[in-house]
Design an enzyme around this catalytic site. Structure first.
Site: not given
Lengths: 407, 148
Positions: A200, A203
Site C-alpha cells: 500500500d 503515503q
C-alpha cells in the site's frame, strides 16, 4: 538548489486566509493540494480534447486516447514497471486493494489459507481482506506493532510468515504513525516462501522514489489525489503474469474481446480490469502531477518532508504534556500526537480557528488505536510546499491550545 | 482566541469537560443507553434510574471530546426529575438550537451554552452524542445506538 518558495507559489489555494489567519495546510496525508500545472491540464483537456477513449475514430477521441495511454506510460516509468500493460487505473488505493482481493483473492484463496496483514494498516487494507476471507474461508493474521514508537515487530515475522500465508499485504508508510516500513526486506522474506505481496503506497508514492523491481512486490497501489493529482484516480500495478491469470473485476464495455448473449471473452490486462468509461481527465491530470513531482525530484521531496517532520516532532517533544506516536528517527513527513486531557477533535477545532488545518481522529486505523489504548490522535502531515515557519506557527498554536484548555 | 471559539468553548462547557458531573456508573439503574460516533470513536453510556415515566437519577461513563463530555454532564444534570415526554421535548429544542443556533423561547435552561456549536458543523454530532444515549435509555432500549 531547489527554490521551495517558488514551488509553493505554484499552488494557488495556499495563498488564502482561513478564519482571519494565513492558511497552514498540514493535512497532506489525507489529500494534497494541486499545482497550476495539474489544474491547467484538466481545463485544457475539457476545453480542447474531451471525448471518449479507445472506441472513437474521430480526432478528439484519438487525442483523448493518446493522452490517456501516454499517462499509463508515464505511470509505468514513475514506479519502474516493466511495461505499461501492468498499470491499471482505479478510483484510488482503496479500489486497487478491493480489486486484488476480489479478483486475485477469490481465485487463489481457500479454507485454511492465511492472509498476513500488519497492525498498522489503514481500514482500506483490512476490510477488503475481511470480505474475501469470509467468502473463501481464509483467515487473517496480523504482524504486531511495537507500541507508541510504531515499528513492525519483525521478531514475530518468522512465526507469522509461514507457508499457509498466501498473501502478505502491508503499508509502505503508516498514515497515522509516519513509520517507513522495510518493504523490500518484507517482500524478499515473502518471496522465499512463495507468498504473494501487496504494498500500500498511498503515503509513499509522490513522497519518495518508488521502484517496484527493487521493492520486489507483486502488487502496489496508490492514489492520485495525495500526490498533487486529481481526486478519483488511482493506480494498481501488478506483475504481468499475475494480472493475466486473474479473472475480471467489473464487467462492461472496454474490457471485452467478444460478447455473445451467454459467453464473453476478455481483453488482457490492463483493459480487462477497466470496465466502462474511465476517469479520463483524472488520468491526464495524474500525468501532469507525476511530471511536476519528478521535476522536483522525489528524493528531494522526501528529504524536505522528513526535515519538517523531525523539526515538528522535536519541537512537540519539548512541550510538557504531549504524547508522541511513531518512530523517533527516520520518520516520514507526518507527526501524530496527543495533548494531556485535550481530545484530538478539540485540538483540531481550535487549530482550524487559527488557520492551521490538522486531522484528528482514528485516521481509519481503529484496530491500531485500540491496541495503543487511545481513541484518536491529532496529526500534522507535510508536503514540499510547507515551510519551517509554518511549523513554528503550528507549535505556537499548540501552546495556545494547551493554555486554553488549561492542561 | 476568536469570538466563535469563545462561543463554542464557553466557560461553563470548559468547566464541565474538565470536571464532569454525574460521571459514574449508577447503582440501581434500570435503564442504560449507549451513544457511539464511528467518525471519532467517542463512546458514552448513560445510566438512568426511572420511576415509571420519571427520571429519578442519571449518570454517564465513557470518553470523548470536550463538547461531548460537557454535553453529557449538563444533560444528565438537566433531565433529573423530568418525564420521558419532557426529556424528548427538550431534546427536540436542543437539537434545533444546536443545528440552527436559535435559542427557543420555551427555554432549554443551562443547555443554552451549546448554541455556539451550530457554527461548527463538524462538532454538532459531539454535542448530540449523549442525547442519543439518553433517548435510547428512556425508550428502554438496550442496544448501542449510532449517531450516523
Amino acid at each position: 538548489m531547489i527554490d521551495w518558495a517558488k514551488l509553493r507559489a505554484d499552488f494557488p489555494i495556499l495563498d488564502q486566509q482561513v478564519h482571519g489567519h494565513p492558511l497552514v495546510y498540514f493535512d497532506n496525508a489525507a489529500s494534497s493540494q494541486k499545482p497550476r500545472a495539474v489544474i491547467n491540464a484538466l481545463s485544457h483537456y475539457y476545453e480542447r480534447d474531451n471525448a471518449n477513449v479507445h472506441r472513437g475514430i474521430h480526432e478528439l477521441s484519438n487525442r483523448a486516447t493518446a493522452a490517456f495511454e501516454a499517462s499509463r506510460e508515464r505511470v509505468a516509468k514513475f514506479i519502474h514497471a516493466k511495461t505499461s500493460d501492468e498499470i491499471i487505473f482505479t478510483r484510488g488505493t482503496t479500489e486497487g486493494i478491493n480489486l486484488v482481493a476480489q479478483s486475485w483473492g477469490a481465485k487463489n484463496l481457500k479454507p485454511g489459507d492465511k492472509i498476513l496483514l500488519t497492525e498498522m494498516e489503514h481500514h482500506s487494507n483490512i476490510v477488503p481482506w475481511q470480505l474475501i476471507a469470509e467468502r473463501t474461508g481464509a483467515r487473517l493474521v496480523y504482524l504486531p506493532v511495537t507500541g507508541d514508537e510504531g515499528l513492525l515487530d519483525l521478531s514475530k515475522l518468522n512465526e507469522l510468515l509461514t507457508r499457509e500465508v498466501k498473501l502478505f499485504a502491508f503499508t509502505h508508510i503508516s498514515n497515522s504513525l509516519g513509520t517507513v516500513n522495510p518493504v523490500a526486506e518484507l517482500c524478499e522474506r515473502a518471496r522465499k516462501l512463495g507468498v504473494t505481496t501487496l504494498v500500500d503506497a498511498a503515503q509513499s508514492a509522490g513522497h519518495l522514489p518508488l521502484d517496484v523491481q527493487a521493492i520486489g512486490c507483486d502488487f502496489l497501489v496508490f492514489s492520485g489525489h495525495k500526490i498533487c493529482g486529481p481526486t478519483g484516480i488511482g493506480v494498481l500495478w501488478g506483475r504481468q503474469e499475475v494480472l493475466d491469470a486473474m479473472p475480471p473485476y467489473h464487467g462492461g464495455g472496454e474490457m471485452i474481446l467478444t460478447v455473445d448473449f451467454f459467453k464473453t471473452t476478455y481483453k488482457k490486462a490492463p483493459h480487462r480490469f477497466e470496465a466502462g468509461t474511465p476517469d479520463i481527465s483524472g488520468v491526464i491530470g495524474l500525468h501532469a502531477a507525476l511530471d511536476y513531482l519528478d521535476a522536483i525530484g522525489r528524493e528531494n521531496i522526501f528529504k524536505h518532508d522528513q526535515e519538517l517532520a523531525t523539526y515538528a516532532y522535536d519541537q512537540l517533544a519539548q512541550l510538557k504534556g504531549v504524547r508522541l506516536f511513531g518512530p523517533k528517527t527516520g520518520r516520514a513527513g507526518l507527526v501524530s500526537f496527543l495533548l494531556d486531557d485535550v481530545h484530538a477533535h478539540d485540538v483540531v477545532t481550535v487549530a482550524d480557528q487559527r488557520g492551521v488545518a490538522l486531522r484528528g481522529g482514528h485516521h481509519c486505523n481503529q484496530p491500531l488505536m485500540k491496541k495503543l489504548g487511545i481513541a484518536s490522535t491529532a496529526r500534522a502531515s507535510f508536503y514540499f510546499y510547507n515551510t519551517r515557519a509554518e511549523v513554528d506557527r503550528f507549535i505556537e498554536v499548540v501552546r495556545g491550545i494547551q493554555k486554553f484548555f488549561g492542561s | 482566541m476568536s469570538d466563535d471559539l469563545d462561543e463554542l468553548y464557553q466557560q461553563v462547557i470548559l468547566d464541565h469537560c474538565k470536571g464532569p458531573r454525574n460521571f459514574r456508573v449508577l447503582e440501581g439503574a434500570n435503564r442504560k443507553g449507549e451513544g457511539y460516533n464511528p467518525l471519532c470513536g467517542d463512546n458514552y453510556t448513560v445510566f438512568l434510574k426511572m420511576n415509571g415515566d420519571v427520571v429519578e437519577d442519571a449518570t454517564f461513563q465513557g470518553s470523548g471530546c470536550c463538547i461531548s463530555k460537557a454535553s453529557a454532564s449538563l444533560l444528565t444534570d438537566t433531565i433529573k426529575g423530568k418525564t420521558k415526554a419532557e426529556v424528548k421535548a427538550l431534546f427536540a429544542k436542543v437539537h434545533d438550537m444546536i443545528t440552527t443556533g436559535a435559542v427557543s423561547d420555551e427555554g432549554v435552561g443551562k443547555l443554552a451554552v451549546f448554541a455556539g456549536v451550530h457554527k461548527f458543523p463538524a462538532r454538532v454530532k459531539c454535542a448530540i452524542l449523549s442525547w442519543h444515549a439518553v433517548i435510547a435509555a428512556v425508550d428502554g432500549e438496550n442496544q448501542p445506538v449510532s449517531t450516523e
